[in-house]
Design an enzyme around this catalytic site. Structure first.
Site, short mmCIF file in Angstrom:
data_model
loop_
_atom_site.label_atom_id
_atom_site.label_comp_id
_atom_site.label_asym_id
_atom_site.label_seq_id
_atom_site.Cartn_x
_atom_site.Cartn_y
_atom_site.Cartn_z
N CYS A 1 29.09 17.10 -16.42
CA CYS A 1 27.68 16.71 -16.54
C CYS A 1 27.54 15.47 -17.39
O CYS A 1 26.70 14.61 -17.14
CB CYS A 1 26.88 17.82 -17.20
SG CYS A 1 27.57 19.44 -16.96
N CYS B 1 26.01 18.99 -6.96
CA CYS B 1 26.81 19.29 -8.13
C CYS B 1 25.96 19.65 -9.34
O CYS B 1 26.47 19.99 -10.40
CB CYS B 1 27.77 18.16 -8.47
SG CYS B 1 26.97 16.69 -9.10
ZN LIG Z 1 25.62 20.21 -16.34
#
Ligand SMILES: [Zn+2]
Ligand SMILES: Cc1ncc(COP(=O)(O)O)c(C=O)c1O
Lengths: 123, 401
Positions: free
Chosen positions: A102, A33
């Site tokens: 994130c 990811c």
């Molecule tokens: Zn990121």
């Protein structure tokens, strides 16, 4: 797109590195990811004496890692466990909505590290 | 701080001469080309001259060039226009996994409309295999669409061979040449191309203008309906300043082509060589030689692309990346994944696309700052040559992977 605070933490990240004899380590994310965060803790008497991080990730990932270490330095474990991903984002004056993925990792990594410390201590 | 632009695959600056003629056709010569009076006649003449210029660049006839709003529209018109006009012949389209979204999303739309699309794989250099194209052809195939050069990794496809194959099988062949025009020699007859897309802003022309070459006799229908402009294939009052600008940009591309190719190839090779010498643990993405003259695409292991871009930007260098965090999705570039790169290597990709304004000094500066940036980012990264990548770390957001 990033706030000044995010850019400040991105360009001058606080507490980067490893703690050699860390008694709590937490890692979240995976390369798939695109973000990996690892947090090292030195806990004494339930107080976070030292904390460091290593992060593979974008600007938001690095800035949130840096911010979370700053937020928990010297705090008790109970206080540290109360720090949420939102609180980290807020401390950075916000993050772009597209970056929520994130940035949702830093507090998670911290909590994993605390869990690791507790489980090690329990043994 | 001096700024260096290494993102010419995203867009290019408008050439000053181009801007000058455009201004003239906005202020003084503003007539509608469909008007009968002198104002209209002078812009009609300019539009036809621009058409000639684009045709000459491609070795085509002027009446085979139609102006559009850009690469995206040309790609959509090519795919949908040919698909719907040839539905009775068949419903099968062949394309590749590494096309621009203008092609891929148009294909997805056509699939919803009852067409079948084959997305050909590519090899580790992002090259399409002509044999694969051959094997994908069925008696229902009406169109093959393969991009001329890839916008991310620069690989140039075997266009002439695919075109030859399509010709033998009497299947239309379209190529998205948005990145190739102005960077490669293109003659539509020599290369057996039936339909070609190009865009103004990648060749030092303005944004929002493009063209489509359609070989005489190709059956295609319009996707937009209105007046009789562009022989009804693309109705709407002509974007005269854009068209005139594109015409000028095409003229410059033709005149400067050899010089641009040699200048860019020289800088590109110097940059690649310098990075390979100065920075360990990297991978050049795309074909080593058969690539766009200005394209450099490299994966830097253990670091993520967006943080690389931000650091370069702080040093005045503008570039781009195939990382998920620059694409707005959780997945990195579909091109890099189609080439077989792992996610972590794809996340660390950097594209430096050079243009005619770049100099050796720009390359030297980049080679000076890039190693420092990598050293810093790598020292912060939990990954290194020894790290066993845990495939299944807890990741609160990524359960769906
Ligand atoms: Zn990121
Ligand atoms: C290969 C390719 N096709 C199509 C396009 C879209 O062109 P435009 O921006 O003119 O719509 C681009 C632009 O990025 C491209 O690189």
């Amino acid at each position: 797109m990033y706030t000044e605070k995010v850019m400040d933490h991105f360009t001058n990240p606080r507490n980067v590195g490893e703690i050699e004899n860390a008694n709590g380590v937490g890692e979240v994310g995976n390369a798939k990811c695109g973000d990996i965060m690892r947090i090292y803790l030195d806990v004494q008497d339930d107080i976070i004496k030292d904390v460091k991080f290593k992060t593979f990730g974008c600007g938001a990932a690095i800035a949130t890692s840096s911010m979370v270490t700053e937020l928990v330095m010297g705090k008790t474990l109970d206080e540290a466990l109360k720090i949420s991903n939102d609180a980290v984002a807020e401390a950075l004056d916000g993050l772009p909505p597209a970056k929520m993925h994130c940035s949702n990792l830093a507090a998670d990594a911290l909590h994993e590290a605390i869990k690791d410390y507790i489980s090690k201590k329990g043994k | 701080m001096e700024r260096i632009y290494f993102d010419h695959s995203a867009t290019t600056p408008v050439d000053r001469e181009v801007a000058k003629v455009m201004l003239e056709y906005m202020t003084e010569k503003f007539g509608n080309p469909s008007s009968v009076h002198s104002f209209g006649r002078e812009t009609r003449k300019a539009v036809e001259e621009a058409r000639n210029s684009v045709a000459t660049l491609l070795g085509a006839a002027a009446n085979e060039i139609f102006f559009t709003s850009g690469g995206t529209e040309s790609d959509n018109l090519a795919l949908k226009g040919i698909a719907f006009a040839n539905r009775k012949k068949g419903n099968h389209i062949i394309t590749t996994a590494i096309e621009h979204h203008a092609i891929l999303h148009a294909c997805e739309y056509l699939e919803k409309q009852g067409f079948t699309v084959t997305y050909l794989p590519v090899d580790e250099n992002a090259m399409v295999n002509v044999e694969d194209v051959k094997n994908a052809i069925t008696d229902k195939t009406i169109l093959i669409s393969v991009m001329f050069a890839n916008n991310e990794v620069g690989t140039i496809q075997p266009i002439k061979e695919i075109g030859q194959l399509a010709k033998e099988k009497k299947i239309y062949f379209h190529t998205d040449a948005v990145q190739a025009v102005g960077n490669c020699h293109i003659d539509v007859n020599e290369l057996n191309i039936d339909v070609l897309s190009l865009s103004g802003h990648k060749i030092y022309g303005p944004k929002g203008i493009g063209a489509i070459y359609i070989r005489k006799g190709v059956k295609i229908e319009s996707t937009q309906h209105g007046g009789s402009q562009e022989r009804k294939l693309r109705p709407g009052t002509e974007n005269v300043p854009g068209i005139v600008g594109l015409g000028k940009a095409a003229e410059l591309a033709r005149i400067e082509l050899d010089q641009r190719i040699s200048h860019l190839t020289n800088l590109r090779d110097k940059l690649i060589k310098g990075i390979q010498e100065k920075i360990p643990d990297i991978k050049l993405n795309g074909h080593k030689e058969i690539r766009l003259p200005g394209n450099v695409n490299i994966s830097f292991f253990y670091v993520e692309g967006e943080s690389l871009l931000l650091n370069l930007d702080l040093k005045g260098i503008a570039a781009s990346s195939g990382s998920a965090c620059t694409s707005g999705s959780l997945d990195p570039s579909h091109v890099l994944l189609a080439m077989g790169l792992t996610h972590e290597v794809a996340h660390g990709s950097l594209r430096l696309s050079l243009g005619r304004g770049n100099t050796e000094a720009d390359i030297n500066y980049c080679l000076e700052v890039l190693p420092q940036i990598l050293e810093r980012l790598r020292s912060m990264s939990p990954l290194n040559a020894n790290s066993k990548l845990a495939a299944n770390n807890p990741c609160s957001q990524c359960d769906h992977h």
